[in-house]
Write an enzyme that holds these catalytic residues in place. Sequence first.
Site: not given
Length: 186
Positions: A43, A129
Amino acid sequence: MNRPRLFAAIKIHLSPEFLNIYYKLKSGLIDEKIKWVEEENFHITLKFFGETPEDKIPEIITELKEASINSQPFQLHLGNTGIFGSSYKPKVVWFGISPCDELQQLHTNIRNQLLNIGYEQGSENFVPHLTVGRIKYIQDKKIFQLIINEYKKTSIQTVEVKAFYLLESILRKEGPVYRVVETLNL
């Protein structure tokens, strides 16, 4: 009484290309002490709430729904591999996200909506990220750097983002389990 540990995130559905690079990294670094993220747990964190009082959750959901209404579906491009921390003491292996105005706007919408219920913006920058592994210890830093550099400029996957989620992180000895509290469609 345990309070739910919550965060808002974009879930990543993994492509064969993603899995190929992920498994090559894992096998190349098999002798290193790295806690690799489980496939179902990938995620991009948009907002970490931490331990949250139960009575605050409906307010959070209301504000996240408002943020989702003001955001459109978009595409993200995952590419490049890097580390957080120094090359002497790396902490995290990550896949990068190409600059994306829609992602930045979604993050801003969430941040601005949460001001309504007392969540301050904080001073941290939003650095999107995808955490791939958390590093405990690296024995051979030279080989580690060679393998990371091999994927430093690699295109990984395009992701269609049509929703984000309010997730509960349930910490277990074997690793976290993420439970969807609310789905927020864009």
